[in-house]
Design an enzyme around this catalytic site. Structure first.
Site, PDB file in Angstrom:
ATOM      1  N   THR A 138       0.841  -1.194   0.000  1.00 46.67           N
ATOM      2  CA  THR A 138       0.000   0.000   0.000  1.00 46.67           C
ATOM      3  C   THR A 138       0.878   1.246   0.000  1.00 46.67           C
ATOM      4  O   THR A 138       1.821   1.332   0.790  1.00 46.67           O
ATOM      5  CB  THR A 138      -0.893  -0.002   1.259  1.00 46.67           C
ATOM      6  N   SER A 139       0.564   2.185  -0.872  1.00 48.07           N
ATOM      7  CA  SER A 139       1.236   3.487  -0.914  1.00 48.07           C
ATOM      8  C   SER A 139       2.747   3.305  -1.106  1.00 48.07           C
ATOM      9  O   SER A 139       3.163   2.834  -2.167  1.00 48.07           O
ATOM     10  CB  SER A 139       0.886   4.276   0.353  1.00 48.07           C
ATOM     11  N   SER A 140       3.569   3.625  -0.104  1.00 50.06           N
ATOM     12  CA  SER A 140       5.007   3.389  -0.255  1.00 50.06           C
ATOM     13  C   SER A 140       5.273   1.904  -0.539  1.00 50.06           C
ATOM     14  O   SER A 140       6.163   1.557  -1.329  1.00 50.06           O
ATOM     15  CB  SER A 140       5.738   3.811   1.022  1.00 50.06           C
TER      16      SER A 140
END
Ligand SMILES: *[C@@H]1O[C@H](CO)[C@@H](O)[C@H](O)[C@H]1NC(C)=O
Ligand SMILES: *[C@@H]1O[C@H](CO)[C@@H](O)[C@H](O)[C@H]1NC(C)=O
Length: 373
Positions: A138-140
């Site tokens: 998720t995300s990073s």
């Protein structure tokens, strides 16, 4: 009367009782780990033999433990018999290195090399099926999934990433790349594809198939990154950037699933910000693990067993759900008045600082999470 602390303990026990095993730190020397990434393993009691492996990577300010307790991957591992490794980002902001040349290059070093090496170790020593190693995040952690797809296509069979950016988009001197984040890093499919091919020059094998999810109102990693990812991976697989099919309200109302053939799938979530919640069962279907069951015959050379020394108890009270989940909001607040760069600064249930250290400002990612950017 139950104190708050007792309630937390009770919830943690209830949550770990739901699982057949617990999260444990990997203490084996799994090879070069230049940035000292700590690795945590969820190994269910009953395994499918040979055993698929999913590497699951957290968002900035997240931890391995938070991603373990905030997603249902461990419960699904019990059900299907795969293992999950949750790496923990070593950088102070809790973000993955997705910008240095080292991390973007096959065997170049940094965080991605540690993750590649732990996967290699599990293939060689822990009975992991070399053809079924997967990454999600998720995300990073989504950005890192893309990094792994580009730099280690020899190890990973597929990736599924939530609210990330194309491989190499963050490349440059700084850990945070505003130009990429705001969707201003726009290139041709050929240029994006060349970037992927530069991650492992000379690689001629089969590349991992990739599925990405993005929200249309993401103001942390702008949705333009979704369109750039489509350009990138359709170029890599040499297929048209126009979807072959695009089904609406799939897998839920407001989402659409565009397919570019068997190797690229792009799911756009209308009205969803940063981040799109993990849809674990959908990700498992993409990985081909949805009908897997524990069992099978162990290989004759018995693998060395890791003796865990630490048992990790989830630090949050979020119980994994079986379908979708929400990112835990209970990151520990920093001591002092202002949150640091990438630190949490707001969201439902947040009791920590609501202001950011200069020069950063608090930006809402979603109702549950605001971050100093
Ligand atoms: C990136 O690292 C690789 C391997 O160390 C090196 O060959 C290449 O020249 C580097 N590229 C840049 C742009 O620094
Ligand atoms: C798929 O269709 C939806 C609904 O029309 C649209 O919003 C979305 O942009 C399409 N996806 C792609 C990748 O073209």
């Amino acid at each position: 009367m139950l104190t708050f602390k007792a309630l937390v303990v009770a919830a943690v026990i209830a949550s770990s009782n739901a699982l057949t095993s617990s999260l444990q730190q990997i203490t084996a020397n799994f090879g070069a780990n230049p940035t000292n990434v700590k690795m945590y393993l969820y190994k269910p009691t009953a395994l499918a033999i040979p055993t698929p492996l999913i590497v699951a990577m957290h968002y900035c300010t997240g931890t391995a433990q938070a991603y373990f307790s905030g997603t249902s991957l461990a419960q699904l591992a019990d059900q299907h018999g795969f293992m999950v490794i949750y790496p923990n980002a070593p950088a102070s902001g809790g973000c993955w290195d997705v910008n240095t040349n080292a991390t973007l290059t096959h065997n170049g070093g940094s965080d991605s090399l540690a993750i590649a090496n732990v996967a290699r170790y599990f293939i060689s020593n822990m009975g992991v099926d070399s053809t079924r190693v997967f990454a999600t995040g998720t995300s990073s952690g989504a950005m890192m999934t893309n990094v792994l797809m580009g730099a280690y296509p020899d190890i990973f069979a597929a990736g599924s990433l939530y609210s990330g950016v194309p491989y190499g988009c963050f490349g440059g001197p700084n850990a945070w790349n505003s130009q990429c984040a705001t969707g201003e890093r726009i290139m041709t499919g050929q240029q994006w594809g060349d970037l992927v091919r530069s991650g492992y020059p000379g690689f001629t094998g089969v590349r991992p198939k990739i599925q990405f999810w993005h929200g249309t109102v993401d103001t942390t990693l702008y949705p333009q990154n979704f369109w750039e990812e489509i350009k990138q991976w359709t170029n890599v697989f040499d297929v048209s950037a126009t979807p072959v099919t695009n089904t609406t309200n799939d897998p839920q109302a407001g989402y659409s699933r565009a397919s570019f053939g068997p190797n690229v799938q792009a799911i756009l979530a209308q009205g969803v910000g940063h981040t799109v919640p993990e849809h674990e069962t959908d990700t498992l279907t993409w990985f081909g693990l949805n009908s897997l069951t524990p069992g099978g015959t162990a290989p004759s050379s018995t693998a060395t067993v890791i003796t865990p020394t630490t048992t990790i108890v989830p630090t949050t009270t979020i119980t994994p759900t079986t379908t979708t989940s929400v990112i835990p909001t209970t990151t520990s607040p920093p001591v002092g008045g202002a949150a640091a760069h990438w630190g949490q600064c707001g969201g439902i249930g947040w009791t920590g600082p609501t202001v950011c250290a200069a020069p950063y400002t608090c930006k809402a990612s979603n109702a549950y999470y605001s971050q100093c950017l």
